[in-house]
Design an enzyme around this catalytic site. Structure first.
Site, PDB file in Angstrom:
ATOM      1  N   HIS A 144       2.156   5.767   9.839  1.00 42.90           N
ATOM      2  CA  HIS A 144       2.117   6.200   8.862  1.00 42.90           C
ATOM      3  C   HIS A 144       0.504   6.697   8.038  1.00 42.90           C
ATOM      4  O   HIS A 144      -0.315   7.003   7.387  1.00 42.90           O
ATOM      5  CB  HIS A 144       2.722   6.603   7.312  1.00 42.90           C
ATOM      6  CG  HIS A 144       2.275   7.481   5.734  1.00 42.90           C
ATOM      7  ND1 HIS A 144       2.919   8.800   5.950  1.00 42.90           N
ATOM      8  CD2 HIS A 144       2.019   6.757   5.247  1.00 42.90           C
ATOM      9  CE1 HIS A 144       2.864   8.899   5.053  1.00 42.90           C
ATOM     10  NE2 HIS A 144       2.125   8.379   4.156  1.00 42.90           N
ATOM     11  N   HIS A 149      -3.608   8.823   7.283  1.00 44.39           N
ATOM     12  CA  HIS A 149      -4.520   9.830   5.949  1.00 44.39           C
ATOM     13  C   HIS A 149      -5.608   9.735   6.376  1.00 44.39           C
ATOM     14  O   HIS A 149      -6.528   9.518   6.282  1.00 44.39           O
ATOM     15  CB  HIS A 149      -3.536   8.439   5.008  1.00 44.39           C
ATOM     16  CG  HIS A 149      -2.357   8.546   4.097  1.00 44.39           C
ATOM     17  ND1 HIS A 149      -3.141   9.746   3.318  1.00 44.39           N
ATOM     18  CD2 HIS A 149      -1.223   8.552   3.926  1.00 44.39           C
ATOM     19  CE1 HIS A 149      -1.797   9.890   1.918  1.00 44.39           C
ATOM     20  NE2 HIS A 149      -1.076   9.183   3.214  1.00 44.39           N
ATOM     21  N   SER A 209       2.762  12.107  10.342  1.00 47.19           N
ATOM     22  CA  SER A 209       3.729  10.861  10.707  1.00 47.19           C
ATOM     23  C   SER A 209       5.051  11.161  10.755  1.00 47.19           C
ATOM     24  O   SER A 209       5.412   9.992  11.182  1.00 47.19           O
ATOM     25  CB  SER A 209       2.513   9.732   9.860  1.00 47.19           C
ATOM     26  OG  SER A 209       3.436   9.973   7.993  1.00 47.19           O
TER      27      SER A 209
HETATM   28 FE   LIG Z   1       1.107   8.385   2.255  1.00 49.22          FE
END
Ligand SMILES: [Fe+2]
Length: 269
Positions: A144, A149, A209
């Site tokens: 994730h 990000h 994600s």
């Molecule tokens: Fe996050």
């Protein structure tokens, strides 16, 4: 990474509180940053979970992920075959937008988290979910954080917007404004959509994600609403199910400019 109060991923069973990944950490000292982040001794199984997740998203993202996200992913050249080192990603990120990565042991207390964002440092986990959690995790993991990000932080306007969220959060003095800001974070950073020339695309890391959310979010089952900070701040969200509605920006200039206006009107910037 995600502020502590917005930790859960969609379609996640309610955690029973016993998973240490779900308990926000109040920092007792500075986190290691950049080259101070040591590469963990990952098992072959953990490396294979990364490979599996990467391969799965690679087939889903063309035609769904934003051009800006895909450009960032290419610029970072994240490894397919092994979990990238936070120190390496940090060095690459710093060359693009001056952001660096800190290694966090798990969810951070919201104030600590936003303090790092305000200083252009992204707190990232370095552990990875178990194979039994391919479709969800109860808390952010490095797939994730790194895959979701970091590619967006390569984009200069998104990078500035992300820092401003941190700065504005540190200046929040009342619970209602704080809640509004958390909702803005949720519906942009984690679950944002953008109009690209070829159509509607995903830039939210919580979607990117999650294979289930990625396949679901662009369908007609989800209501799409034009982005306005006022509208987002008023929209409650349900962290246990697929997100509906979602909010659509015209551009990252619009995302940042409108957020700055909203924040200035509330004396947050
Ligand atoms: Fe996050």
């Amino acid at each position: 990474m995600t502020p502590a109060e917005t930790s859960a991923h969609p379609e996640t069973p309610t955690p029973d509180g016993s998973d240490p990944r779900c308990i926000p950490h109040k920092m007792t000292g500075p986190l290691p940053v950049g080259d101070e982040c040591l590469y963990p001794n990952y098992s072959a199984e953990e490396q294979d979970v990364w490979r599996t997740l990467y391969a799965r998203m690679e087939t889903l993202l063309p035609g769904r992920a934003a051009d800006e996200y895909l450009t960032g992913l290419r610029a970072l050249d994240l490894e397919h075959d092994r979990i990238p080192a936070l120190a390496d990603v940090s060095r690459k990120l710093e060359r693009h937008t001056g952001w660096r990565i800190a290694r966090t042991p798990g969810l951070l207390d919201a104030h600590d988290f936003f303090s790092y964002l305000a200083n252009r440092v992204f707190p990232s986990t370095d552990y990875i979910r178990a194979r039994s959690e391919l479709d969800y995790t109860p808390a952010p993991d490095c797939f994730h954080d790194i895959f979701g990000h970091t590619p967006m932080i390569v984009h200069p306007r998104f990078a500035d917007f992300y820092q401003k969220i941190g700065q504005a959060a540190l200046n929040c003095r009342d619970a209602a404004t704080e809640e509004g800001l958390t909702r803005i974070y949720w519906f942009t950073v984690e679950f944002g959509l953008i109009k690209n020339p070829a159509g509607l695309r995903i830039y939210g890391n919580g979607i990117i994600s999650s294979s289930g959310e990625t396949q679901h979010c662009l369908t007609d089952k989800v209501t799409k609403i034009p982005y306005s900070p006022e509208r987002l701040a008023a929209q409650a969200y349900d962290i246990w199910h697929f997100q509906d509605p979602l909010f659509v920006i015209e551009s990252f200039d619009q995302l940042e400019n409108e957020f700055v206006r909203w924040s200035r009107e509330r004396h947050l910037l």
